[in-house]
Design a protein around this motif. Structure first.
Motif, short mmCIF file in Angstrom:
data_model
loop_
_atom_site.label_atom_id
_atom_site.label_comp_id
_atom_site.label_asym_id
_atom_site.label_seq_id
_atom_site.Cartn_x
_atom_site.Cartn_y
_atom_site.Cartn_z
N HIS A 36 -19.24 19.75 6.48
CA HIS A 36 -19.62 18.64 5.74
C HIS A 36 -18.74 17.27 5.44
O HIS A 36 -17.47 17.59 5.00
N ARG A 37 -19.00 16.42 6.05
CA ARG A 37 -18.08 15.01 5.98
C ARG A 37 -18.30 14.69 4.36
O ARG A 37 -17.33 13.79 4.19
N HIS A 38 -19.19 14.78 3.63
CA HIS A 38 -19.64 13.88 2.53
C HIS A 38 -19.23 12.26 2.56
O HIS A 38 -18.84 11.81 1.98
N ASP A 39 -19.73 11.82 3.86
CA ASP A 39 -19.72 10.46 3.93
C ASP A 39 -20.90 9.65 3.48
O ASP A 39 -21.88 10.64 2.68
N ASP A 40 -21.06 8.58 3.49
CA ASP A 40 -22.04 7.80 3.01
C ASP A 40 -23.50 8.17 3.90
O ASP A 40 -24.49 8.07 3.25
N PHE A 41 -23.18 8.26 5.27
CA PHE A 41 -24.74 8.81 5.79
C PHE A 41 -25.28 10.15 5.26
O PHE A 41 -26.44 10.30 5.22
#
Length: 68
Positions: A36-41
């Motif tokens: 999981h990148r936990h980015d805005d997307f």
């Protein structure tokens, strides 16, 4: 039936040629953990998914219903 074999033979020939040009298909490890990148997307996707409820009908089919 001969037509079926011709279609399959053609398909296999095309896939063999594609593998010769681009290499074999890569397959990921199904046992590898999800990253999981936990980015805005991802945050936006999680927010959007929270607006749905999963319902199950009498036949066991699942579907999403947007909650208000």
């Amino acid at each position: 039936m001969p037509r079926t074999h011709k279609v399959l033979d053609t398909f296999m020939h095309v896939t063999e040629r594609a593998a010769a040009v681009w290499g074999p298909a890569s397959h990921s490890d199904p046992d590898a953990p999800v990253v999981h990148r936990h980015d805005d997307f991802e945050q936006a996707s999680e927010t959007e998914l929270r607006t749905f409820d999963v319902e199950t009908d009498s036949e066991g089919h699942h579907y999403a219903v947007r909650n208000d």
